[in-house]
Design a protein around this motif. Structure first.
Motif, PDB file in Angstrom:
ATOM      1  N   GLN A   1       1.531  20.824   4.389  1.00  0.00           N
ATOM      2  CA  GLN A   1       1.912  22.029   3.659  1.00  0.00           C
ATOM      3  C   GLN A   1       3.128  22.689   4.300  1.00  0.00           C
ATOM      4  O   GLN A   1       3.374  22.548   5.494  1.00  0.00           O
ATOM      5  CB  GLN A   1       0.752  23.027   3.644  1.00  0.00           C
ATOM      6  N   ASN A   2       3.860  23.420   3.455  1.00  0.00           N
ATOM      7  CA  ASN A   2       5.022  24.136   3.978  1.00  0.00           C
ATOM      8  C   ASN A   2       4.602  25.516   4.499  1.00  0.00           C
ATOM      9  O   ASN A   2       3.414  25.852   4.518  1.00  0.00           O
ATOM     10  CB  ASN A   2       6.129  24.237   2.919  1.00  0.00           C
ATOM     11  N   PHE A   3       5.558  26.319   4.870  1.00  0.00           N
ATOM     12  CA  PHE A   3       5.336  27.646   5.445  1.00  0.00           C
ATOM     13  C   PHE A   3       4.521  28.555   4.520  1.00  0.00           C
ATOM     14  O   PHE A   3       3.756  29.393   4.970  1.00  0.00           O
ATOM     15  CB  PHE A   3       6.707  28.275   5.760  1.00  0.00           C
ATOM     16  N   PHE A   4       4.678  28.367   3.191  1.00  0.00           N
ATOM     17  CA  PHE A   4       3.993  29.215   2.210  1.00  0.00           C
ATOM     18  C   PHE A   4       2.618  28.670   1.804  1.00  0.00           C
ATOM     19  O   PHE A   4       1.963  29.224   0.933  1.00  0.00           O
ATOM     20  CB  PHE A   4       4.864  29.367   0.958  1.00  0.00           C
ATOM     21  N   GLY A   5       2.182  27.574   2.415  1.00  0.00           N
ATOM     22  CA  GLY A   5       0.879  26.994   2.087  1.00  0.00           C
ATOM     23  C   GLY A   5       0.896  26.056   0.885  1.00  0.00           C
ATOM     24  O   GLY A   5      -0.152  25.653   0.396  1.00  0.00           O
ATOM     25  N   LEU A   6       2.080  25.705   0.404  1.00  0.00           N
ATOM     26  CA  LEU A   6       2.207  24.779  -0.725  1.00  0.00           C
ATOM     27  C   LEU A   6       2.327  23.352  -0.204  1.00  0.00           C
ATOM     28  O   LEU A   6       2.869  23.131   0.891  1.00  0.00           O
ATOM     29  CB  LEU A   6       3.439  25.124  -1.574  1.00  0.00           C
ATOM     30  N   ASN A   7       1.827  22.396  -0.989  1.00  0.00           N
ATOM     31  CA  ASN A   7       1.902  20.993  -0.572  1.00  0.00           C
ATOM     32  C   ASN A   7       3.342  20.509  -0.526  1.00  0.00           C
ATOM     33  O   ASN A   7       4.115  20.761  -1.448  1.00  0.00           O
ATOM     34  CB  ASN A   7       1.128  20.094  -1.549  1.00  0.00           C
TER      35      ASN A   7
ATOM     36  N   LYS B   1       0.859  -1.176   0.000  1.00  0.00           N
ATOM     37  CA  LYS B   1       0.000   0.000   0.000  1.00  0.00           C
ATOM     38  C   LYS B   1       0.891   1.222   0.000  1.00  0.00           C
ATOM     39  O   LYS B   1       1.863   1.294   0.743  1.00  0.00           O
ATOM     40  CB  LYS B   1      -0.904   0.006   1.247  1.00  0.00           C
ATOM     41  N   ARG B   2       0.562   2.177  -0.868  1.00  0.00           N
ATOM     42  CA  ARG B   2       1.319   3.433  -0.891  1.00  0.00           C
ATOM     43  C   ARG B   2       0.407   4.566  -1.346  1.00  0.00           C
ATOM     44  O   ARG B   2      -0.532   4.345  -2.106  1.00  0.00           O
ATOM     45  CB  ARG B   2       2.561   3.324  -1.749  1.00  0.00           C
ATOM     46  N   VAL B   3       0.718   5.745  -0.873  1.00  0.00           N
ATOM     47  CA  VAL B   3      -0.039   6.939  -1.233  1.00  0.00           C
ATOM     48  C   VAL B   3       0.934   8.112  -1.128  1.00  0.00           C
ATOM     49  O   VAL B   3       1.899   8.056  -0.357  1.00  0.00           O
ATOM     50  CB  VAL B   3      -1.281   7.120  -0.318  1.00  0.00           C
ATOM     51  N   SER B   4       0.703   9.149  -1.925  1.00  0.00           N
ATOM     52  CA  SER B   4       1.631  10.274  -1.896  1.00  0.00           C
ATOM     53  C   SER B   4       0.899  11.580  -2.185  1.00  0.00           C
ATOM     54  O   SER B   4      -0.257  11.593  -2.619  1.00  0.00           O
ATOM     55  CB  SER B   4       2.752  10.063  -2.926  1.00  0.00           C
ATOM     56  N   SER B   5       1.595  12.673  -1.952  1.00  0.00           N
ATOM     57  CA  SER B   5       1.106  14.005  -2.279  1.00  0.00           C
ATOM     58  C   SER B   5       2.306  14.827  -2.721  1.00  0.00           C
ATOM     59  O   SER B   5       3.451  14.437  -2.494  1.00  0.00           O
ATOM     60  CB  SER B   5       0.434  14.658  -1.065  1.00  0.00           C
ATOM     61  N   GLY B   6       2.027  15.957  -3.373  1.00  0.00           N
ATOM     62  CA  GLY B   6       3.136  16.786  -3.839  1.00  0.00           C
ATOM     63  C   GLY B   6       2.662  18.148  -4.282  1.00  0.00           C
ATOM     64  O   GLY B   6       1.507  18.534  -4.070  1.00  0.00           O
ATOM     65  N   PHE B   7       3.555  18.869  -4.938  1.00  0.00           N
ATOM     66  CA  PHE B   7       3.307  20.246  -5.352  1.00  0.00           C
ATOM     67  C   PHE B   7       2.014  20.362  -6.157  1.00  0.00           C
ATOM     68  O   PHE B   7       1.195  21.229  -5.907  1.00  0.00           O
ATOM     69  CB  PHE B   7       4.505  20.759  -6.151  1.00  0.00           C
ATOM     70  N   PHE B   8       1.806  19.478  -7.130  1.00  0.00           N
ATOM     71  CA  PHE B   8       0.594  19.510  -7.955  1.00  0.00           C
ATOM     72  C   PHE B   8      -0.395  18.405  -7.597  1.00  0.00           C
ATOM     73  O   PHE B   8      -1.336  18.151  -8.327  1.00  0.00           O
ATOM     74  CB  PHE B   8       0.954  19.382  -9.441  1.00  0.00           C
ATOM     75  N   LYS B   9      -0.170  17.741  -6.482  1.00  0.00           N
ATOM     76  CA  LYS B   9      -1.030  16.609  -6.107  1.00  0.00           C
ATOM     77  C   LYS B   9      -1.514  16.791  -4.676  1.00  0.00           C
ATOM     78  O   LYS B   9      -0.751  16.621  -3.723  1.00  0.00           O
ATOM     79  CB  LYS B   9      -0.242  15.298  -6.241  1.00  0.00           C
ATOM     80  N   GLU B  10      -2.792  17.124  -4.537  1.00  0.00           N
ATOM     81  CA  GLU B  10      -3.399  17.305  -3.220  1.00  0.00           C
ATOM     82  C   GLU B  10      -3.448  15.975  -2.467  1.00  0.00           C
ATOM     83  O   GLU B  10      -3.775  14.945  -3.068  1.00  0.00           O
ATOM     84  CB  GLU B  10      -4.840  17.804  -3.359  1.00  0.00           C
ATOM     85  N   PRO B  11      -3.153  15.973  -1.179  1.00  0.00           N
ATOM     86  CA  PRO B  11      -3.351  14.736  -0.412  1.00  0.00           C
ATOM     87  C   PRO B  11      -4.840  14.444  -0.266  1.00  0.00           C
ATOM     88  O   PRO B  11      -5.646  15.366  -0.127  1.00  0.00           O
ATOM     89  CB  PRO B  11      -2.706  15.035   0.945  1.00  0.00           C
ATOM     90  N   THR B  12      -5.202  13.172  -0.316  1.00  0.00           N
ATOM     91  CA  THR B  12      -6.599  12.783  -0.125  1.00  0.00           C
ATOM     92  C   THR B  12      -6.999  13.090   1.318  1.00  0.00           C
ATOM     93  O   THR B  12      -6.133  13.214   2.196  1.00  0.00           O
ATOM     94  CB  THR B  12      -6.792  11.281  -0.394  1.00  0.00           C
ATOM     95  N   PRO B  13      -8.285  13.182   1.597  1.00  0.00           N
ATOM     96  CA  PRO B  13      -8.708  13.404   2.994  1.00  0.00           C
ATOM     97  C   PRO B  13      -8.185  12.313   3.938  1.00  0.00           C
ATOM     98  O   PRO B  13      -7.792  12.606   5.071  1.00  0.00           O
ATOM     99  CB  PRO B  13     -10.243  13.371   2.910  1.00  0.00           C
ATOM    100  N   GLU B  14      -8.143  11.050   3.453  1.00  0.00           N
ATOM    101  CA  GLU B  14      -7.630   9.945   4.286  1.00  0.00           C
ATOM    102  C   GLU B  14      -6.138  10.131   4.581  1.00  0.00           C
ATOM    103  O   GLU B  14      -5.680   9.894   5.700  1.00  0.00           O
ATOM    104  CB  GLU B  14      -7.858   8.597   3.587  1.00  0.00           C
ATOM    105  N   PHE B  15      -5.368  10.566   3.552  1.00  0.00           N
ATOM    106  CA  PHE B  15      -3.934  10.784   3.739  1.00  0.00           C
ATOM    107  C   PHE B  15      -3.713  11.971   4.678  1.00  0.00           C
ATOM    108  O   PHE B  15      -2.848  11.920   5.556  1.00  0.00           O
ATOM    109  CB  PHE B  15      -3.262  10.991   2.388  1.00  0.00           C
ATOM    110  N   LYS B  16      -4.515  13.025   4.539  1.00  0.00           N
ATOM    111  CA  LYS B  16      -4.406  14.186   5.440  1.00  0.00           C
ATOM    112  C   LYS B  16      -4.644  13.776   6.885  1.00  0.00           C
ATOM    113  O   LYS B  16      -3.955  14.219   7.792  1.00  0.00           O
ATOM    114  CB  LYS B  16      -5.399  15.275   5.043  1.00  0.00           C
ATOM    115  N   LYS B  17      -5.661  12.911   7.109  1.00  0.00           N
ATOM    116  CA  LYS B  17      -5.957  12.447   8.471  1.00  0.00           C
ATOM    117  C   LYS B  17      -4.788  11.651   9.031  1.00  0.00           C
ATOM    118  O   LYS B  17      -4.389  11.833  10.179  1.00  0.00           O
ATOM    119  CB  LYS B  17      -7.233  11.612   8.501  1.00  0.00           C
ATOM    120  N   LEU B  18      -4.220  10.753   8.215  1.00  0.00           N
ATOM    121  CA  LEU B  18      -3.061   9.966   8.644  1.00  0.00           C
ATOM    122  C   LEU B  18      -1.909  10.887   9.027  1.00  0.00           C
ATOM    123  O   LEU B  18      -1.301  10.729  10.091  1.00  0.00           O
ATOM    124  CB  LEU B  18      -2.629   9.008   7.535  1.00  0.00           C
ATOM    125  N   LEU B  19      -1.621  11.869   8.183  1.00  0.00           N
ATOM    126  CA  LEU B  19      -0.531  12.803   8.469  1.00  0.00           C
ATOM    127  C   LEU B  19      -0.810  13.557   9.772  1.00  0.00           C
ATOM    128  O   LEU B  19       0.078  13.706  10.616  1.00  0.00           O
ATOM    129  CB  LEU B  19      -0.355  13.780   7.310  1.00  0.00           C
TER     130      LEU B  19
END
Length: 175
Positions: free
Chosen positions: A105-111, A79-97
């Motif tokens: 997100q970084n200091f500037f609000g970018l993924n 199982k793997r999932v990822s997020s990045g500059f042009f790829k929003e994390p899914t709600p499930e991935f956000k909850k895990l994080l």
């Protein structure tokens, strides 16, 4: 070789919610320094418990330990999932994080470029285990098992248990 059966309440993976007797998962962040980049591990967790393997009605107990570690495991990254500059994390991935205090997100609000991977021994999965077989007397009966002794796979100081679900382990070798 046999099917994994739990001997205790199984672990439940934080992202996939699958039940298992062993796991390893990581959350990593891609760190760029000019021309080069690398993956930095932010969270790494692993655990294992005693379990049974069953094949054709025969049951064997497997007794791995973490301290001291008496096994080597080679598990499929299933199982793997990822997020990045042009790829929003899914709600499930956000909850895990969030559960592991990792900001997406970084200091500037970018993924941030993040990835999660898990390797597990899922209840019901067919695996291969190698070790030294010994007969053990049961202190308590096992439901559905009508014998007073059971074969157990163990390790020694010089020979560790080998546990894998890699597809290569299931191929028959011709001599």
């Amino acid at each position: 070789m046999g099917k994994v059966l739990q001997s205790h309440e199984p672990f439940v993976m934080p992202f996939s919610k699958r039940k298992c007797v062993a796991f390893e998962f990581k959350i990593e962040q891609k760190i760029s320094t000019g021309k080069h980049s690398k993956w930095k591990t932010l969270v790494k967790k692993q655990d294992i418990q005693d379990f049974f393997i069953e094949e054709r009605g025969e049951v064997v107990m497997v007794k791995p330990t973490s301290q001291p570690k008496n096994y080597m495991s080679y598990l499929v990254k299933d199982k793997r999932v990822s997020s990045g500059f042009f790829k929003e994390p899914t709600p499930e991935f956000k909850k895990l994080l969030s559960d592991f205090d990792v900001d997406s997100q970084n200091f500037f609000g970018l993924n941030k470029t993040l990835r999660y991977s898990e390797r597990i021994l899922e209840v019901g999965e067919t695996i291969v285990v190698a070790g030294i077989a010994k007969w053990k007397t049961l202190q308590q009966p096992i439901e559905g098992y009508g014998y007073s002794k059971i074969a157990a796979l163990e390790s020694t100081d010089t020979q560790k248990l080998l546990i894998t679900d890699l597809p290569e382990a299931f191929k028959k070798r011709h001599t």
